[in-house]
Write an enzyme that holds these catalytic residues in place. Structure first.
Site, PDB file in Angstrom:
ATOM      1  N   GLY A  58       0.897  -1.099  -0.086  1.00  0.00           N
ATOM      2  CA  GLY A  58       0.166  -0.062  -0.666  1.00  0.00           C
ATOM      3  C   GLY A  58       0.987   1.435  -0.091  1.00  0.00           C
ATOM      4  N   ASN A  67      -2.599  -8.537   0.255  1.00  0.00           N
ATOM      5  CA  ASN A  67      -3.522  -8.750  -0.684  1.00  0.00           C
ATOM      6  C   ASN A  67      -4.312  -8.226  -1.912  1.00  0.00           C
ATOM      7  OD1 ASN A  67      -5.751  -7.463   0.504  1.00  0.00           O
ATOM      8  ND2 ASN A  67      -7.681  -8.935   0.727  1.00  0.00           N
ATOM      9  N   LYS A 112      -9.749   1.187   3.842  1.00  0.00           N
ATOM     10  CA  LYS A 112      -9.021   2.804   4.269  1.00  0.00           C
ATOM     11  C   LYS A 112     -10.835   3.833   3.843  1.00  0.00           C
ATOM     12  CE  LYS A 112      -6.028   4.901   1.220  1.00  0.00           C
ATOM     13  NZ  LYS A 112      -4.955   5.391   0.539  1.00  0.00           N
ATOM     14  N   SER A 118      -4.940   6.503  13.804  1.00  0.00           N
ATOM     15  CA  SER A 118      -5.570   8.012  12.512  1.00  0.00           C
ATOM     16  C   SER A 118      -6.300   9.170  13.633  1.00  0.00           C
ATOM     17  CB  SER A 118      -6.348   7.607  11.160  1.00  0.00           C
ATOM     18  OG  SER A 118      -7.029   8.616  11.086  1.00  0.00           O
ATOM     19  N   ALA A 119      -5.641  10.491  12.875  1.00  0.00           N
ATOM     20  CA  ALA A 119      -5.917  11.785  14.039  1.00  0.00           C
ATOM     21  C   ALA A 119      -7.684  11.835  13.909  1.00  0.00           C
ATOM     22  CB  ALA A 119      -6.107  13.034  12.829  1.00  0.00           C
ATOM     23  N   TYR A 175     -15.595   3.004   9.198  1.00  0.00           N
ATOM     24  CA  TYR A 175     -14.134   3.268   8.746  1.00  0.00           C
ATOM     25  C   TYR A 175     -13.215   3.731  10.298  1.00  0.00           C
ATOM     26  CZ  TYR A 175      -9.604   4.672   8.159  1.00  0.00           C
ATOM     27  OH  TYR A 175      -7.576   5.659   8.079  1.00  0.00           O
ATOM     28  N   LYS A 197     -10.498   2.258  14.295  1.00  0.00           N
ATOM     29  CA  LYS A 197      -9.498   2.425  14.548  1.00  0.00           C
ATOM     30  C   LYS A 197      -9.531   2.730  15.224  1.00  0.00           C
ATOM     31  CE  LYS A 197      -7.320   2.741  10.669  1.00  0.00           C
ATOM     32  NZ  LYS A 197      -5.795   1.543   9.946  1.00  0.00           N
ATOM     33  N   TYR A 238      -1.658   9.124  12.170  1.00  0.00           N
ATOM     34  CA  TYR A 238      -1.794  10.141  11.702  1.00  0.00           C
ATOM     35  C   TYR A 238      -2.359  10.906  10.722  1.00  0.00           C
ATOM     36  CZ  TYR A 238       0.711   4.735  10.098  1.00  0.00           C
ATOM     37  OH  TYR A 238       1.221   4.020  10.081  1.00  0.00           O
ATOM     38  N   ASN A 263     -11.267  10.323  -3.137  1.00  0.00           N
ATOM     39  CA  ASN A 263     -12.114  10.929  -2.174  1.00  0.00           C
ATOM     40  C   ASN A 263     -11.098  12.267  -1.418  1.00  0.00           C
ATOM     41  OD1 ASN A 263     -14.194   9.665  -2.293  1.00  0.00           O
ATOM     42  ND2 ASN A 263     -12.789   7.747  -1.252  1.00  0.00           N
ATOM     43  N   ASN A 264      -9.692  11.766  -1.546  1.00  0.00           N
ATOM     44  CA  ASN A 264      -9.183  12.783  -0.903  1.00  0.00           C
ATOM     45  C   ASN A 264      -8.825  13.974  -1.523  1.00  0.00           C
ATOM     46  OD1 ASN A 264      -8.342   9.586   0.429  1.00  0.00           O
ATOM     47  ND2 ASN A 264      -8.417  11.233   2.122  1.00  0.00           N
TER      48      ASN A 264
HETATM   49  P1  NAD Z   1      -3.275   1.563   1.143  1.00  0.00           P
HETATM   50  O1  NAD Z   1      -4.871   1.352   1.461  1.00  0.00           O
HETATM   51  O2  NAD Z   1      -2.418   2.224   0.034  1.00  0.00           O
HETATM   52  O3  NAD Z   1      -3.057   0.131   1.405  1.00  0.00           O
HETATM   53  C1  NAD Z   1      -3.652  -0.434   2.933  1.00  0.00           C
HETATM   54  C2  NAD Z   1      -2.980  -2.028   2.107  1.00  0.00           C
HETATM   55  O4  NAD Z   1      -3.364  -2.999   2.931  1.00  0.00           O
HETATM   56  C3  NAD Z   1      -3.427  -1.924   1.102  1.00  0.00           C
HETATM   57  O5  NAD Z   1      -2.147  -2.347  -0.076  1.00  0.00           O
HETATM   58  C4  NAD Z   1      -4.077  -3.129   0.605  1.00  0.00           C
HETATM   59  O6  NAD Z   1      -4.392  -3.917  -0.369  1.00  0.00           O
HETATM   60  C5  NAD Z   1      -4.248  -4.114   1.930  1.00  0.00           C
HETATM   61  N1  NAD Z   1      -5.274  -4.983   3.026  1.00  0.00           N
HETATM   62  C6  NAD Z   1      -6.644  -4.351   3.104  1.00  0.00           C
HETATM   63  N2  NAD Z   1      -7.288  -4.855   3.592  1.00  0.00           N
HETATM   64  C7  NAD Z   1      -6.095  -6.743   3.541  1.00  0.00           C
HETATM   65  C8  NAD Z   1      -6.296  -7.768   4.631  1.00  0.00           C
HETATM   66  N3  NAD Z   1      -7.705  -8.777   4.409  1.00  0.00           N
HETATM   67  N4  NAD Z   1      -5.676  -8.837   3.490  1.00  0.00           N
HETATM   68  C9  NAD Z   1      -4.657  -8.363   3.206  1.00  0.00           C
HETATM   69  N5  NAD Z   1      -3.642  -7.092   2.955  1.00  0.00           N
HETATM   70  C10 NAD Z   1      -5.292  -6.143   2.922  1.00  0.00           C
HETATM   71  O7  NAD Z   1      -3.628   2.478   2.330  1.00  0.00           O
HETATM   72  P2  NAD Z   1      -2.219   3.213   3.043  1.00  0.00           P
HETATM   73  O8  NAD Z   1      -2.906   4.760   2.405  1.00  0.00           O
HETATM   74  O9  NAD Z   1      -1.052   2.749   3.369  1.00  0.00           O
HETATM   75  O10 NAD Z   1      -2.701   3.595   4.824  1.00  0.00           O
HETATM   76  C11 NAD Z   1      -2.304   2.679   5.621  1.00  0.00           C
HETATM   77  C12 NAD Z   1      -3.007   2.187   6.970  1.00  0.00           C
HETATM   78  O11 NAD Z   1      -3.023   3.496   7.450  1.00  0.00           O
HETATM   79  C13 NAD Z   1      -4.430   1.813   6.965  1.00  0.00           C
HETATM   80  O12 NAD Z   1      -5.149   1.177   8.495  1.00  0.00           O
HETATM   81  C14 NAD Z   1      -5.372   3.664   6.566  1.00  0.00           C
HETATM   82  O13 NAD Z   1      -6.200   3.202   7.038  1.00  0.00           O
HETATM   83  C15 NAD Z   1      -4.142   3.969   7.627  1.00  0.00           C
HETATM   84  N6  NAD Z   1      -3.982   5.297   7.625  1.00  0.00           N
HETATM   85  C16 NAD Z   1      -4.399   6.016   6.400  1.00  0.00           C
HETATM   86  C17 NAD Z   1      -4.416   7.544   6.053  1.00  0.00           C
HETATM   87  C18 NAD Z   1      -4.060   7.942   4.693  1.00  0.00           C
HETATM   88  O14 NAD Z   1      -4.794   8.802   4.389  1.00  0.00           O
HETATM   89  N7  NAD Z   1      -3.478   7.289   3.886  1.00  0.00           N
HETATM   90  C19 NAD Z   1      -4.586   8.309   7.143  1.00  0.00           C
HETATM   91  C20 NAD Z   1      -4.434   7.563   8.157  1.00  0.00           C
HETATM   92  C21 NAD Z   1      -4.229   6.324   8.408  1.00  0.00           C
HETATM   93  C1  UD1 Z   2      -9.597  11.689   5.020  1.00  0.00           C
HETATM   94  C2  UD1 Z   2     -11.091  11.361   6.191  1.00  0.00           C
HETATM   95  C3  UD1 Z   2     -10.486  10.534   7.515  1.00  0.00           C
HETATM   96  C4  UD1 Z   2      -9.503   9.516   6.892  1.00  0.00           C
HETATM   97  C5  UD1 Z   2      -8.782  10.860   6.087  1.00  0.00           C
HETATM   98  C6  UD1 Z   2      -7.623  10.506   5.557  1.00  0.00           C
HETATM   99  C7  UD1 Z   2     -13.567  12.391   6.211  1.00  0.00           C
HETATM  100  C8  UD1 Z   2     -14.454  12.919   6.103  1.00  0.00           C
HETATM  101  N1  UD1 Z   2     -12.625  11.635   6.459  1.00  0.00           N
HETATM  102  O1  UD1 Z   2      -9.980  13.575   5.880  1.00  0.00           O
HETATM  103  O2  UD1 Z   2     -11.641  10.465   8.506  1.00  0.00           O
HETATM  104  O3  UD1 Z   2      -8.484   9.844   8.040  1.00  0.00           O
HETATM  105  O4  UD1 Z   2      -8.952  11.497   5.154  1.00  0.00           O
HETATM  106  O5  UD1 Z   2      -7.613   9.250   4.521  1.00  0.00           O
HETATM  107  O6  UD1 Z   2     -13.642  12.171   4.474  1.00  0.00           O
HETATM  108  N2  UD1 Z   2     -11.362  18.687  -0.273  1.00  0.00           N
HETATM  109  C9  UD1 Z   2     -12.093  19.825  -0.748  1.00  0.00           C
HETATM  110  N3  UD1 Z   2     -12.166  18.709  -2.420  1.00  0.00           N
HETATM  111  C10 UD1 Z   2     -11.755  17.455  -2.514  1.00  0.00           C
HETATM  112  C11 UD1 Z   2     -11.282  16.748  -1.712  1.00  0.00           C
HETATM  113  C12 UD1 Z   2     -10.758  17.032  -0.140  1.00  0.00           C
HETATM  114  O7  UD1 Z   2     -11.810  20.271  -0.823  1.00  0.00           O
HETATM  115  O8  UD1 Z   2     -12.011  17.270  -3.862  1.00  0.00           O
HETATM  116  C13 UD1 Z   2     -11.119  19.490   1.411  1.00  0.00           C
HETATM  117  C14 UD1 Z   2     -11.852  18.616   2.016  1.00  0.00           C
HETATM  118  O9  UD1 Z   2     -12.615  19.514   2.490  1.00  0.00           O
HETATM  119  C15 UD1 Z   2     -11.185  18.692   3.618  1.00  0.00           C
HETATM  120  C16 UD1 Z   2      -9.054  18.598   2.590  1.00  0.00           C
HETATM  121  O10 UD1 Z   2      -9.551  18.431   1.709  1.00  0.00           O
HETATM  122  O11 UD1 Z   2     -10.621  19.903   3.505  1.00  0.00           O
HETATM  123  C17 UD1 Z   2      -8.620  17.407   2.845  1.00  0.00           C
HETATM  124  O12 UD1 Z   2      -9.714  16.170   2.261  1.00  0.00           O
HETATM  125  P1  UD1 Z   2      -9.527  14.785   2.626  1.00  0.00           P
HETATM  126  O13 UD1 Z   2      -8.171  14.139   1.289  1.00  0.00           O
HETATM  127  O14 UD1 Z   2     -10.145  13.705   1.867  1.00  0.00           O
HETATM  128  O15 UD1 Z   2      -9.325  14.039   4.091  1.00  0.00           O
HETATM  129  P2  UD1 Z   2     -10.035  14.778   5.334  1.00  0.00           P
HETATM  130  O16 UD1 Z   2     -11.105  15.248   5.099  1.00  0.00           O
HETATM  131  O17 UD1 Z   2      -8.835  15.127   6.470  1.00  0.00           O
END
Ligand code: NAD
Ligand code: UD1
Length: 336
Positions: free
Chosen positions: A10, A32, A84, A124-125, A149, A153, A177, A198-199
């Site tokens: 990931g 996976n 996630k 996660s925060a 989700y 956490k 994070y 989404n992000n």
């Molecule tokens: P990601 O989706 O890129 O990585 C997660 C990995 O887990 C993926 O490669 C996925 O294929 C694997 N996975 C999921 N279910 C599985 C299963 N049942 N068995 C084996 N593998 C499995 O996400 P990421 O951004 O690298 O995030 C990693 C971790 O950090 C996650 O737990 C996520 O919730 C947490 N986290 C991410 C963020 C973010 O913004 N990216 C923020 C806070 C917390």
């Molecule tokens: C989102 C998740 C949070 C998760 C985090 C990291 C929601 C409500 N919260 O947080 O649970 O831990 O991602 O994966 O989904 N924005 C736009 N346009 C877009 C996308 C985002 O304006 O198309 C804005 C959002 O309103 C926010 C900022 O950008 O102000 C960041 O958004 P995003 O990247 O989705 O992260 P979080 O909202 O912090």
């Protein structure tokens, strides 16, 4: 030391594999590929020049999962694997609770069976919920999460706290994070979500490359300096370095301890847009749209505990985050 990395293909997992290998730590990867691809496994070896054992394995499949512990002498685990996507978790709560919580319970039972008691968990925060004042500090109450989700956490943190209280052998880091973005400077690994992102940063990347028409800024009337949402964006390589520091710290702690991994600095949506335009040399058209339900106006970390206890702080700037995210897009297009 040999460390099992779940979810190693990931976004954050692959960058952490690089950080550990480059610091002489042996790793065993597993994933996976539900949200990643085998290319990331190969790219980690290409960046580091090191091969490592990798298992295409679902953590819900206990038999296959156990094989990893049987075939490798594991000393510690960094647990990234999980689903996630916030919106998807609202549509499919059972799948999220089953994958994230059952998967973690399987891991914990195997760790206990094979006497592996050191764990770094990806939290996660989002566990700070909707009601805490900013900046978020680790000693604030957690919970009040607003989607399945986020609740996984919170529940997993609770399970880990209970476990650590009941069984004193465990040493557990709960890493909260903030908003991980960017990519490895090589451009070989980065964030490549399936479907419409989404992000914020992956969405902006798609607008810059021309596959999405414009950014929808969710709200321009927040009580923030420019009216748009404020978050604590952190470069994924800084985040990866934090995992190594947490791993090293485990020997000194007993039980479970939480650390925020953030920069401590709030950045608005429009600041990200302008920095990305500069880094990519491309315009990012946007419209100011209604607020996204469930969004907070602003949140960022109090990052002092990680600095004091882990000797870790984020170093890389917003400019570097945007440069590296864009470089990953460009490199991905070149290799297609
Ligand atoms: P990601 O989706 O890129 O990585 C997660 C990995 O887990 C993926 O490669 C996925 O294929 C694997 N996975 C999921 N279910 C599985 C299963 N049942 N068995 C084996 N593998 C499995 O996400 P990421 O951004 O690298 O995030 C990693 C971790 O950090 C996650 O737990 C996520 O919730 C947490 N986290 C991410 C963020 C973010 O913004 N990216 C923020 C806070 C917390
Ligand atoms: C989102 C998740 C949070 C998760 C985090 C990291 C929601 C409500 N919260 O947080 O649970 O831990 O991602 O994966 O989904 N924005 C736009 N346009 C877009 C996308 C985002 O304006 O198309 C804005 C959002 O309103 C926010 C900022 O950008 O102000 C960041 O958004 P995003 O990247 O989705 O992260 P979080 O909202 O912090």
């Amino acid at each position: 030391m040999r460390v099992l990395i779940t979810g190693s293909a990931g976004f954050i997992g692959s960058h952490t594999c690089v950080e550990l290998l480059e610091n002489g730590i042996q790793i065993v990867g597993m994933d996976n590929f539900v949200n990643s691809s085998p290319e990331a496994v190969k790219a980690v070896s290409k960046i580091t020049g090191k091969e490592y054992p990798f298992y295409d394995c679902d953590m819900l499949d206990e038999g296959a999962f156990e094989k990893i512990f049987q075939e490798n002498s594991i000393d510690a685990v960094i647990h990234f694997a999980g689903l996630k996507a916030v919106g998807e978790s609202v549509q499919k709560p059972l799948e999220y609770y089953h994958n994230n919580i059952q998967g973690t319970l399987n891991l914990l039972r195997l760790m206990r069976k094979y006497k592996v008691y050191k764990l770094v968990f990806s939290s996660s925060a989002t566990v700070y919920g909707m009601n805490n004042p900013i900046p978020y500090r680790e000693d604030m109450p957690i919970g009040g999460t607003t989607n399945p989700y986020g609740s996984t956490k919170f529940f997993i943190e609770t399970i880990l706290q209970d476990l650590a209280k009941a069984e004193p052998e465990w040493k557990i880091a709960l890493l909260r994070y903030f908003n991980p973005v960017g990519a490895h400077a090589s451009g070989l690994i980065g964030e490549n979500p399936k479907g419409i992102p989404n992000n914020l940063m992956p969405y902006i990347s798609r607008v810059a490359e021309g596959t999405l028409e414009k950014l929808h800024v969710y709200g321009g009337d927040y009580d923030t300096p420019d009216g748009t949402g404020v978050r604590d964006y952190i470069h994924v390589c800084d985040l990866a370095a934090g995992h190594l520091k947490a791993l090293e710290k485990l020997d000194d702690i007993q039980g479970a301890r939480a650390w925020n991994l953030g920069t401590g600095k709030g950045i608005s949506v429009l600041e990200v847009v302008h920095a990305f335009e500069k880094a990519s040399g491309r315009p990012i058209p946007y419209s100011i749209d209604p607020r996204r339900p469930g969004d907070l106006p602003a949140f960022y970390a109090d990052a002092s505990r990680a600095k004091e206890e882990l000797n870790w702080e984020a170093k890389l700037s917003l400019e570097t985050m945007c440069r590296d995210a864009w470089n990953f897009i460009v490199k991905s297009q070149e290799s297609q």
